[in-house]
Design a protein around this motif. Structure first.
Motif, PDB file in Angstrom:
ATOM      1  N   LEU A  80       0.834  -1.209   0.000  1.00 48.08           N
ATOM      2  CA  LEU A  80       0.000   0.000   0.000  1.00 48.08           C
ATOM      3  C   LEU A  80       0.866   1.255   0.000  1.00 48.08           C
ATOM      4  CD1 LEU A  80      -2.860   1.226   0.210  1.00 48.08           C
ATOM      5  CD2 LEU A  80      -2.599   1.143   2.697  1.00 48.08           C
ATOM      6  N   ASP A  81       1.967   1.239   0.750  1.00 43.66           N
ATOM      7  CA  ASP A  81       2.872   2.396   0.779  1.00 43.66           C
ATOM      8  C   ASP A  81       3.446   2.665  -0.616  1.00 43.66           C
ATOM      9  OD1 ASP A  81       2.434   2.715   3.450  1.00 43.66           O
ATOM     10  OD2 ASP A  81       4.218   1.593   4.067  1.00 43.66           O
ATOM     11  N   VAL A  82       3.799   1.579  -1.334  1.00 42.60           N
ATOM     12  CA  VAL A  82       4.351   1.730  -2.691  1.00 42.60           C
ATOM     13  C   VAL A  82       3.308   2.335  -3.625  1.00 42.60           C
ATOM     14  CG1 VAL A  82       5.224   0.475  -4.702  1.00 42.60           C
ATOM     15  CG2 VAL A  82       6.004  -0.144  -2.406  1.00 42.60           C
ATOM     16  N   LEU A  83       2.058   1.807  -3.558  1.00 45.80           N
ATOM     17  CA  LEU A  83       0.977   2.305  -4.418  1.00 45.80           C
ATOM     18  C   LEU A  83       0.619   3.749  -4.085  1.00 45.80           C
ATOM     19  CD1 LEU A  83      -1.342  -0.843  -4.524  1.00 45.80           C
ATOM     20  CD2 LEU A  83       0.084   0.048  -6.372  1.00 45.80           C
ATOM     21  N   THR A  84       0.683   4.086  -2.813  1.00 45.65           N
ATOM     22  CA  THR A  84       0.384   5.462  -2.397  1.00 45.65           C
ATOM     23  C   THR A  84       1.401   6.428  -2.988  1.00 45.65           C
ATOM     24  OG1 THR A  84      -0.561   4.681  -0.320  1.00 45.65           O
ATOM     25  CG2 THR A  84       0.083   6.988  -0.414  1.00 45.65           C
ATOM     26  N   LYS A  89       2.728  10.473  -7.031  1.00 47.77           N
ATOM     27  CA  LYS A  89       3.660  10.930  -8.070  1.00 47.77           C
ATOM     28  C   LYS A  89       2.908  11.224  -9.373  1.00 47.77           C
ATOM     29  CE  LYS A  89       7.824   9.450 -10.553  1.00 47.77           C
ATOM     30  NZ  LYS A  89       8.808   8.355 -10.724  1.00 47.77           N
ATOM     31  N   LEU A  90       2.000  10.322  -9.782  1.00 45.52           N
ATOM     32  CA  LEU A  90       1.219  10.518 -11.012  1.00 45.52           C
ATOM     33  C   LEU A  90       0.263  11.696 -10.888  1.00 45.52           C
ATOM     34  CD1 LEU A  90       0.464   6.781 -11.891  1.00 45.52           C
ATOM     35  CD2 LEU A  90       2.007   8.338 -13.116  1.00 45.52           C
ATOM     36  N   TYR A  91      -0.247  11.871  -9.669  1.00 51.23           N
ATOM     37  CA  TYR A  91      -1.155  13.008  -9.467  1.00 51.23           C
ATOM     38  C   TYR A  91      -0.398  14.330  -9.633  1.00 51.23           C
ATOM     39  CZ  TYR A  91      -4.289  16.338  -7.253  1.00 51.23           C
ATOM     40  OH  TYR A  91      -5.077  17.424  -6.999  1.00 51.23           O
ATOM     41  N   ASP A  92       0.834  14.363  -9.117  1.00 51.26           N
ATOM     42  CA  ASP A  92       1.640  15.580  -9.261  1.00 51.26           C
ATOM     43  C   ASP A  92       1.900  15.902 -10.741  1.00 51.26           C
ATOM     44  OD1 ASP A  92       1.726  15.839  -6.554  1.00 51.26           O
ATOM     45  OD2 ASP A  92       3.669  14.842  -6.320  1.00 51.26           O
ATOM     46  N   TYR A  98      -4.197  19.275 -15.768  1.00 55.89           N
ATOM     47  CA  TYR A  98      -5.644  19.449 -15.632  1.00 55.89           C
ATOM     48  C   TYR A  98      -5.982  20.901 -15.321  1.00 55.89           C
ATOM     49  CZ  TYR A  98     -10.316  19.360 -13.678  1.00 55.89           C
ATOM     50  OH  TYR A  98     -11.632  19.646 -13.411  1.00 55.89           O
ATOM     51  N   GLU A  99      -5.207  21.542 -14.499  1.00 61.05           N
ATOM     52  CA  GLU A  99      -5.447  22.945 -14.172  1.00 61.05           C
ATOM     53  C   GLU A  99      -5.337  23.823 -15.431  1.00 61.05           C
ATOM     54  OE1 GLU A  99      -2.668  23.876 -11.145  1.00 61.05           O
ATOM     55  OE2 GLU A  99      -3.669  22.673  -9.591  1.00 61.05           O
ATOM     56  N   GLU A 100      -4.365  23.497 -16.296  1.00 62.04           N
ATOM     57  CA  GLU A 100      -4.209  24.246 -17.544  1.00 62.04           C
ATOM     58  C   GLU A 100      -5.423  24.043 -18.447  1.00 62.04           C
ATOM     59  OE1 GLU A 100      -2.675  26.814 -20.272  1.00 62.04           O
ATOM     60  OE2 GLU A 100      -1.968  26.402 -18.229  1.00 62.04           O
ATOM     61  N   TRP A 101      -5.895  22.769 -18.521  1.00 64.12           N
ATOM     62  CA  TRP A 101      -7.094  22.484 -19.335  1.00 64.12           C
ATOM     63  C   TRP A 101      -8.297  23.230 -18.779  1.00 64.12           C
ATOM     64  CZ3 TRP A 101     -11.809  20.546 -18.013  1.00 64.12           C
ATOM     65  CH2 TRP A 101     -12.673  20.225 -19.060  1.00 64.12           C
ATOM     66  N   GLU A 102      -8.408  23.269 -17.457  1.00 63.55           N
ATOM     67  CA  GLU A 102      -9.546  23.941 -16.824  1.00 63.55           C
ATOM     68  C   GLU A 102      -9.532  25.435 -17.149  1.00 63.55           C
ATOM     69  OE1 GLU A 102     -11.817  22.915 -12.724  1.00 63.55           O
ATOM     70  OE2 GLU A 102      -9.713  23.476 -12.563  1.00 63.55           O
ATOM     71  N   LYS A 103      -8.338  26.031 -17.188  1.00 63.79           N
ATOM     72  CA  LYS A 103      -8.227  27.445 -17.553  1.00 63.79           C
ATOM     73  C   LYS A 103      -8.706  27.658 -18.995  1.00 63.79           C
ATOM     74  CE  LYS A 103      -4.297  28.517 -14.546  1.00 63.79           C
ATOM     75  NZ  LYS A 103      -2.863  28.903 -14.524  1.00 63.79           N
ATOM     76  N   LEU A 104      -8.292  26.761 -19.898  1.00 63.18           N
ATOM     77  CA  LEU A 104      -8.707  26.861 -21.304  1.00 63.18           C
ATOM     78  C   LEU A 104     -10.217  26.665 -21.440  1.00 63.18           C
ATOM     79  CD1 LEU A 104      -5.783  24.862 -22.969  1.00 63.18           C
ATOM     80  CD2 LEU A 104      -6.230  27.319 -23.205  1.00 63.18           C
ATOM     81  N   LYS A 175      -5.464   8.974 -17.310  1.00 61.63           N
ATOM     82  CA  LYS A 175      -5.750   7.543 -17.255  1.00 61.63           C
ATOM     83  C   LYS A 175      -4.774   6.821 -16.327  1.00 61.63           C
ATOM     84  CE  LYS A 175      -6.252   3.489 -20.238  1.00 61.63           C
ATOM     85  NZ  LYS A 175      -6.147   2.972 -21.616  1.00 61.63           N
ATOM     86  N   ALA A 176      -3.495   7.219 -16.424  1.00 59.20           N
ATOM     87  CA  ALA A 176      -2.473   6.577 -15.570  1.00 59.20           C
ATOM     88  C   ALA A 176      -2.760   6.844 -14.091  1.00 59.20           C
ATOM     89  CB  ALA A 176      -1.093   7.093 -15.944  1.00 59.20           C
ATOM     90  N   TYR A 177      -3.129   8.101 -13.795  1.00 62.27           N
ATOM     91  CA  TYR A 177      -3.428   8.438 -12.388  1.00 62.27           C
ATOM     92  C   TYR A 177      -4.671   7.699 -11.900  1.00 62.27           C
ATOM     93  CZ  TYR A 177      -5.246  10.908  -8.378  1.00 62.27           C
ATOM     94  OH  TYR A 177      -5.766  11.201  -7.154  1.00 62.27           O
ATOM     95  N   ALA A 178      -5.712   7.640 -12.767  1.00 64.37           N
ATOM     96  CA  ALA A 178      -6.949   6.956 -12.383  1.00 64.37           C
ATOM     97  C   ALA A 178      -6.675   5.481 -12.102  1.00 64.37           C
ATOM     98  CB  ALA A 178      -7.998   7.115 -13.479  1.00 64.37           C
ATOM     99  N   GLU A 179      -5.851   4.869 -12.942  1.00 59.40           N
ATOM    100  CA  GLU A 179      -5.516   3.455 -12.729  1.00 59.40           C
ATOM    101  C   GLU A 179      -4.715   3.264 -11.442  1.00 59.40           C
ATOM    102  OE1 GLU A 179      -3.440   2.371 -16.244  1.00 59.40           O
ATOM    103  OE2 GLU A 179      -5.253   2.170 -17.492  1.00 59.40           O
ATOM    104  N   ALA A 180      -3.760   4.179 -11.200  1.00 60.72           N
ATOM    105  CA  ALA A 180      -2.945   4.080  -9.972  1.00 60.72           C
ATOM    106  C   ALA A 180      -3.806   4.276  -8.731  1.00 60.72           C
ATOM    107  CB  ALA A 180      -1.819   5.115 -10.013  1.00 60.72           C
ATOM    108  N   ASP A 181      -4.737   5.232  -8.812  1.00 61.78           N
ATOM    109  CA  ASP A 181      -5.614   5.499  -7.668  1.00 61.78           C
ATOM    110  C   ASP A 181      -6.542   4.318  -7.416  1.00 61.78           C
ATOM    111  OD1 ASP A 181      -6.405   7.429  -5.644  1.00 61.78           O
ATOM    112  OD2 ASP A 181      -8.325   7.496  -6.711  1.00 61.78           O
ATOM    113  N   ALA A 182      -7.016   3.689  -8.511  1.00 60.07           N
ATOM    114  CA  ALA A 182      -7.885   2.515  -8.365  1.00 60.07           C
ATOM    115  C   ALA A 182      -7.123   1.375  -7.692  1.00 60.07           C
ATOM    116  CB  ALA A 182      -8.404   2.083  -9.740  1.00 60.07           C
ATOM    117  N   LYS A 183      -5.860   1.198  -8.084  1.00 56.84           N
ATOM    118  CA  LYS A 183      -5.033   0.161  -7.450  1.00 56.84           C
ATOM    119  C   LYS A 183      -4.832   0.463  -5.956  1.00 56.84           C
ATOM    120  CE  LYS A 183      -2.379  -1.085 -11.602  1.00 56.84           C
ATOM    121  NZ  LYS A 183      -1.042  -1.084 -12.234  1.00 56.84           N
TER     122      LYS A 183
END
Length: 745
Positions: A80-84, A89-92, A98-104, A175-183
């Motif tokens: 769990l520590d490794v996945l966290t 890291k992927l979220y960063d 995402y913030e840039e897309w939200e501005k656009l 997608k990578a972050y969503a998959e990592a968060d799901a794991k």
């Protein structure tokens, strides 16, 4: 030392030494009813040590078995520590894109809104031109608005393309972050499920480790006690060898020498017991008071457990928010794609109302999901901070708990060691007391032999004395028979001889001795008479010394007694007059007190009248003064309460009226102005009025000061007047009190 602590000490000693124990009511020393030899005690200590070591071995194996049950949980936690870390890291990486897309996205929406507004302005100009086709100004404005709309439409399309490109650029990261968060969430669920399976194992391990640690402490204490017993046994063996040698020599010595030797032994044993009792007292002083510490420790444990529960609850709360954030993240892409698909369809059919409604609903669903995601993210951040604080709190109190526990256990171990030493010393004291009892019995028997021989010789000497009568001889022999020591026998024999010598000279000195005795007795009686002064005693004794017969001695003694009786009557009369004066003064002071009711004054004066001493008169007067002071304090408190209440309720006009009334009261000082008068010109009525005036002015001054304190703004216009009046009244009060003090001196 309190009795309760002594009983507790006896109980503790009984646990350490074994056997039942009782308390000596005179010495407060615990004694064993069932004695155990040092060898038996050492064997018992060794058996207890082995038992505790076996128990520790058994519990240690149980701990190992329990720890195996935690291996899978530890493994899952590491995963769990490794996945966290990976998800963070992927979220960063994903978050800035995402913030840039939200501005656009916001820029596109703003551009579309502006484009719509330009179109509405263009349509309005077109409608106006239709009504006035020849209006060149409208034509020019319409043409300009058309160009402006065209530029805005171009900018909107460019921003839409940028937004689309940004979305494509971040889709892989999202997608990578969503998959990592799901794991992570899946693994978190596995950890939670495993924790439910092994729930209580960690607590069991901690409890068993605590038992092992406690047993180790007990083993250490028992080891120290066993060593102490070994040293004591060695010393006891040496003492037994010395006693055996002395017992072999004692029958060879004469009786007098045996008595001398036994007394020396007795003194030595008593001195040794005294030192041992002093040692016990020193050991008791070293004992720490652990009862209150144990209670404090239990409270600390409760606090620690509560903070741990807070930490666990906060951790669960954080997991909940993270799950909400993850679920919203999964929906986000789906809702965004759905929205863009509907929007593209609307472009193909811009007038389709159903498509417009569908676009609006999908946009709303997407935005609401984004809001949920943002709220969950904010809640997660707050929960993380809260969790860090809870973790810090738990670590801090757990550190304090461990330190407190170690200190408490150290003090309890020390107390047990001290109790053990006290128990050993008590056993030594009891053994010495047994020796003392034996020596006393032997000394008593030997002293009785010598005493009887001494009495026999003294009686023989008295019987042979020709200067004693039969009655005097019998009396002397009776006193000798009562004597319980050789010294007293000698004293009685000496008295008998002195009596015989006195009898020899009695005929010559009888008259002179009787007169001298009479004078001495008379002087003693005069000296002890409390109703004669020193001069009167000296004069009376001088007359007694001059007397040349017993009758004259009696006459002079009679005169002295008569003078003493006369003095006594004078003293009684003076005391009665002083008591009456004190009562009268007290009643007057009660009468003039303005803070007592008539009933209270009557009751106080009645109590004064019943007093049978000046001290009791003063006590009753002091009671009346205290009652009057209470009434005065109550009046001031009521006035303060009333002033506070009025200060919040009354309006500006009422404040002016209150001030006017207060000024009127303070102005009465001019009517009651104190005049400096000599004591002989002050009448009782003047003094009474003066005291009343002082009491009233003190009350009013306090009320005025309160008004200045609680309503400063409302009395601001007249504040200087109030201050001046208060100052003048205080000066008058001071002058009045000074005058009263001078009068009462």
């Amino acid at each position: 030392m309190k009795k309760t602590k002594i009983v507790a000490l006896a109980m503790s000693v009984s646990l350490v030494l074994g056997g039942a124990y009782i308390i000596d009511s005179k010495t407060n020393i615990a004694y064993a009813e069932e004695e155990k030899t040092i060898d038996q005690q050492m064997e018992e200590k060794e058996a207890n040590i082995q038992k505790l070591e076996q128990e520790n071995t058994k519990i240690d194996k149980e701990v190992s078995d329990l720890e195996k049950g935690l291996e899978n949980l530890n493994k899952l936690n590491k995963e769990l520590d490794v996945l966290t870390a990976e998800a963070d890291k992927l979220y960063d990486i994903y978050a800035p894109k995402y913030e840039e897309w939200e501005k656009l996205d916001n820029l596109v929406n703003e551009g579309i809104a502006k484009r719509g507004a330009l179109y509405e302005e263009y349509a309005a100009l077109k409608e106006a031109l239709a009504k006035d086709p020849t209006n060149e100004d409208i034509k020019a404005k319409m043409t300009a608005k058309s160009y402006e709309w065209s530029d805005q439409n171009k900018k909107v399309n460019e921003d839409i393309k940028k937004r689309h490109d940004q979305k494509q650029a971040m889709e892989a990261d999202e997608k990578a972050y969503a998959e990592a968060d799901a794991k992570y969430l899946q693994k978190k669920a596995e950890v939670s499920e495993e924790e439910k399976k092994v729930k209580g194992i960690s607590e069991q391990i901690e409890e068993k480790k605590a038992i092992i640690k406690d047993n180790s402490r007990k083993i250490n204490v028992l080891e120290n006690q066993r060593k102490t017993l070994e040293a004591l046994k060695s010393k006891e063996d040496e003492e037994i060898a010395v006693d055996d040698n002395e017992d072999g020599d004692k029958n060879k010595k004469p009786l007098d020498q045996q008595i001398t030797d036994d007394k020396e032994k007795l003194d030595k044993l008593n001195e040794e017991n005294k030192k041992q009792n002093d040692e016990i007292n020193k050991l008791k002083e070293q004992m720490a008071e652990t009862t209150s510490l144990r209670k404090e420790f239990e409270e600390l444990k409760k606090d620690r457990d509560a903070k741990y529960d807070t930490y666990v609850n906060t951790s669960n709360e954080l997991d909940k928010y993270r799950m909400e954030y993850s679920n919203a993240g999964k929906l986000k892409t789906e809702l965004a794609n759905s929205y863009f698909d509907a929007k593209n369809k609307l472009k193909e059919n811009p007038n389709d109302e159903k498509l417009k409604k569908d676009v609006a609903e999908k946009l709303k669903a997407w935005q609401e999901n984004n809001k949920k995601m943002e709220e969950a993210d904010q809640a997660s951040q707050k929960a993380e901070k809260k969790l860090l604080a809870a973790d810090d709190d738990y670590k801090a109190i757990n550190k304090k708990y461990k330190e407190f526990k170690a200190d408490l256990e150290s003090k309890e171990d020390k107390n047990q060691e001290l109790e053990f030493k006290i128990g050993l010393i008590n056993k030594k004291i009891k053994k010495n007391e047994s020796k003392i009892k034996s020596l006393n019995s032997k000394l008593e028997a030997n002293n009785t032999k010598i005493l009887n021989k001494s009495k026999e010789n003294a009686n023989k000497e008295i019987d042979e004395n020709p200067n004693l009568s039969k009655e005097e001889k019998d009396n002397a022999k009776n006193e000798i028979a009562k004597a319980d020591s050789v010294e007293k026998v000698k004293d009685e024999l000496k008295k008998a001889k002195a009596l015989a010598d006195k009898n020899l000279e009695k005929s010559k000195k009888l008259a002179a001795e009787q007169l001298a005795d009479a004078k001495e007795d008379a002087k003693k009686e005069i000296d002890v008479n409390p109703n004669l002064s020193k001069e009167e005693k000296d004069q009376a004794k001088s007359e007694v010394s001059k007397a040349d017969s017993i009758e004259k001695v009696k006459d002079e003694l009679k005169k002295a007694k008569a003078l003493a009786d006369k003095n006594l009557e004078k003293s009684k009369k003076l005391a009665a007059e002083q008591l009456a004066d004190a009562k009268e003064d007290a009643k007057k002071e009660i009468d003039v007190n303005p803070n007592l009711s008539k009933e209270e004054k009557d009751q106080a004066k009645s109590d004064v009248s019943k007093a049978d001493s000046i001290e009791k008169v003063n006590e009753e007067l002091e009671k009346a003064k205290k009652l009057a002071k209470k009434h005065l304090d109550d009046s001031i408190a009521d006035e303060i309460a009333r002033q506070k209440k009025n200060s919040y309720k009354e309006n500006k006009d009422t404040d002016s009226q209150s001030y006017a009334k207060l000024s009127e009261i303070l102005s009465t000082k001019n009517e009651e102005k104190v005049k400096t008068t000599k004591k002989k010109h002050l009448s009782a009525k003047t003094i009474l009025n003066l005291k009343k005036a002082v009491a009233r002015n003190k009350t009013v001054v306090k009320a005025a000061e309160l008004l200045l304190d609680i309503a400063p703004q409302r009395v601001a216009k007249v504040r200087h007047k109030l201050v001046k009046l208060i100052k003048e009244s205080k000066e008058l009060i001071k002058l009045a009190e000074k005058t009263l003090a001078e009068y009462e001196k």
